[in-house]
Design a protein around this motif. Structure first.
Motif, PDB file in Angstrom:
ATOM      1  N   HIS A   1      -9.925 -40.848  21.028  1.00 55.16           N
ATOM      2  CA  HIS A   1      -8.753 -40.842  19.922  1.00 55.16           C
ATOM      3  C   HIS A   1      -8.443 -39.546  19.887  1.00 55.16           C
ATOM      4  O   HIS A   1      -8.896 -38.566  18.778  1.00 55.16           O
ATOM      5  N   ASN A   2      -7.440 -38.662  20.792  1.00 50.27           N
ATOM      6  CA  ASN A   2      -7.130 -37.328  20.720  1.00 50.27           C
ATOM      7  C   ASN A   2      -5.840 -37.215  21.285  1.00 50.27           C
ATOM      8  O   ASN A   2      -5.754 -37.517  22.664  1.00 50.27           O
ATOM      9  N   THR A   3      -5.025 -36.899  20.703  1.00 50.76           N
ATOM     10  CA  THR A   3      -3.525 -36.629  20.758  1.00 50.76           C
ATOM     11  C   THR A   3      -3.451 -35.679  22.413  1.00 50.76           C
ATOM     12  O   THR A   3      -2.574 -35.920  23.188  1.00 50.76           O
ATOM     13  N   TYR A   4      -4.047 -34.698  22.033  1.00 46.61           N
ATOM     14  CA  TYR A   4      -3.788 -33.529  23.229  1.00 46.61           C
ATOM     15  C   TYR A   4      -4.633 -34.257  24.638  1.00 46.61           C
ATOM     16  O   TYR A   4      -3.852 -33.946  25.576  1.00 46.61           O
TER      17      TYR A   4
ATOM     18  N   ASP B   1      -3.818 -32.073  13.428  1.00 42.57           N
ATOM     19  CA  ASP B   1      -4.117 -32.458  14.937  1.00 42.57           C
ATOM     20  C   ASP B   1      -3.652 -31.406  15.996  1.00 42.57           C
ATOM     21  O   ASP B   1      -4.174 -31.586  16.915  1.00 42.57           O
ATOM     22  N   THR B   2      -2.924 -30.336  15.399  1.00 38.51           N
ATOM     23  CA  THR B   2      -2.627 -29.148  16.075  1.00 38.51           C
ATOM     24  C   THR B   2      -2.806 -27.940  15.357  1.00 38.51           C
ATOM     25  O   THR B   2      -2.692 -27.974  14.119  1.00 38.51           O
ATOM     26  N   ALA B   3      -2.890 -26.729  15.827  1.00 42.24           N
ATOM     27  CA  ALA B   3      -2.873 -25.421  15.114  1.00 42.24           C
ATOM     28  C   ALA B   3      -1.573 -25.353  14.438  1.00 42.24           C
ATOM     29  O   ALA B   3      -1.678 -24.738  13.268  1.00 42.24           O
TER      30      ALA B   3
ATOM     31  N   PRO C   1      -5.324 -37.956  13.618  1.00 43.73           N
ATOM     32  CA  PRO C   1      -5.454 -38.928  12.663  1.00 43.73           C
ATOM     33  C   PRO C   1      -6.324 -40.397  12.572  1.00 43.73           C
ATOM     34  O   PRO C   1      -6.690 -40.693  11.924  1.00 43.73           O
ATOM     35  N   ASN C   2      -6.068 -40.866  14.086  1.00 43.54           N
ATOM     36  CA  ASN C   2      -6.812 -42.035  14.286  1.00 43.54           C
ATOM     37  C   ASN C   2      -8.168 -41.935  14.645  1.00 43.54           C
ATOM     38  O   ASN C   2      -8.889 -42.686  15.210  1.00 43.54           O
TER      39      ASN C   2
END
Ligand code: SF4
Length: 306
Positions: free
Chosen positions: A41-44, A244-246, A221-222
């Motif tokens: 669960h990581n967007t990047y 979620d991001t810098a 977020p998830n």
């Protein structure tokens, strides 16, 4: 301004295991490559794989027959494996071995015909997978103390419990204590289902809370374990935020702060933390960064044949 980086943070052994399986499969077979659910669960991480031809699906019928599919680190219920076989998919299981251990406990307690209480977040992928290994006639899922009050199970009989691996250490201890009072013959796993990475990352945030006047958690977020880190900081009385991001960090939050604690969830690549530190340093140029030795460096899970 001073920055303190949490002693244990970022990729755990289970996340590295799952990501390395996808890397090796991409290297060996190329794109397109199918992955059932977000690998972690990581967007990047997910967007990086998407750019390289990985197709993430939530339904195996979206995978053409005979194709290769990888199951995510969170684990899958048995019906997903059966469906993969029926569709003649070539599957690789990237379930974290520590989640698989919980599946084995679920099977063992089901064979004992004990009512089984599964503690976790309803709807989370790991919980869905683990619940699939429990005989549905024996299963109760609980998230909080109110759910325990509502349980309608014979208190004189043995009752078993298992948990999701990424819960709050402190809250889970309270829930198990309450279960023990309600069910005197409560049986649990020989060792806690909460994994070493969850324990270490929450402990490290508690240490940050002793030093810092604000805590920033890098995490999507998830991501269950990332959200628990933010809650851990907040419960220690320190304002805590998850980004979620810098770029998501509102730097105004730091203007009246002197010591910033930074941690990241178990599915977060180090680059996210480095970008955050860089952004803070560009706004507050004299910022010093303090690091600690990471005690987890040697924990590695061997990869399966791919
Ligand atoms: S957080 Fe724990 S259970 Fe989840 S992947 Fe990492 S080591 Fe495995």
């Amino acid at each position: 301004m001073e920055i303190y980086l949490a002693k244990t943070q970022g990729f755990c052994a289970g996340v590295s295991f799952a990501i390395n399986i996808v890397e090796q499969a991409l290297h060996k077979y190329g794109a397109p490559l199918y992955v059932y659910h977000e690998i972690v669960h990581n967007t990047y991480v997910v967007n990086g794989f998407r750019d390289r031809g990985v197709i993430f699906v939530e339904d195996l019928t979206d995978v053409p027959e005979g194709e290769r599919v990888i199951f995510s680190a969170h684990g899958v219920p048995p019906f997903v494996i059966q469906m993969a076989r029926q569709r003649k998919l070539r599957y690789v299981d990237a379930t974290c071995p520590l989640v698989t251990k919980v599946h084995h406990e679920a099977i063992k307690f089901s064979r004992g015909h004990h009512p089984i209480i599964l503690i976790g977040h309803k709807g989370h992928q790991e919980l869905i997978g683990t619940a699939g290994y429990v005989d549905p006639r024996l299963l109760s899922i609980i998230e909080n103390e109110d759910d325990i009050d509502r349980l309608d199970i014979d208190p004189t009989a043995p009752v078993a419990y298992i948990t999701q691996t990424t819960l709050s250490i402190d809250e889970t201890a309270i829930l198990i204590e309450k279960l023990r009072k309600k069910f005197p013959h409560l049986i649990g796993p020989p060792r806690s289902d909460l994994c070493y990475a969850t324990q270490n990352r929450q402990d490290a945030v508690k240490e940050l809370a002793q030093l810092c006047d604000i805590i920033i958690i890098c995490g999507s977020p998830n991501s269950s374990n990332s959200n628990r880190l933010r809650e851990t900081g907040k419960k220690q009385g320190v304002p805590s935020y998850i980004i979620d991001t810098a770029q998501e960090l509102d730097l105004e939050l730091l203007c009246d702060k002197h010591k910033v604690g930074i941690s990241s969830g178990a599915s977060v690549p180090r680059i996210m933390v480095d970008q955050l530190v860089g952004r803070i340093q560009s706004r507050f140029p004299d910022t010093q960064v303090h690091t600690f030795e990471n005690p987890e460096r040697n924990i590695i899970f061997a990869l399966p044949a791919i």
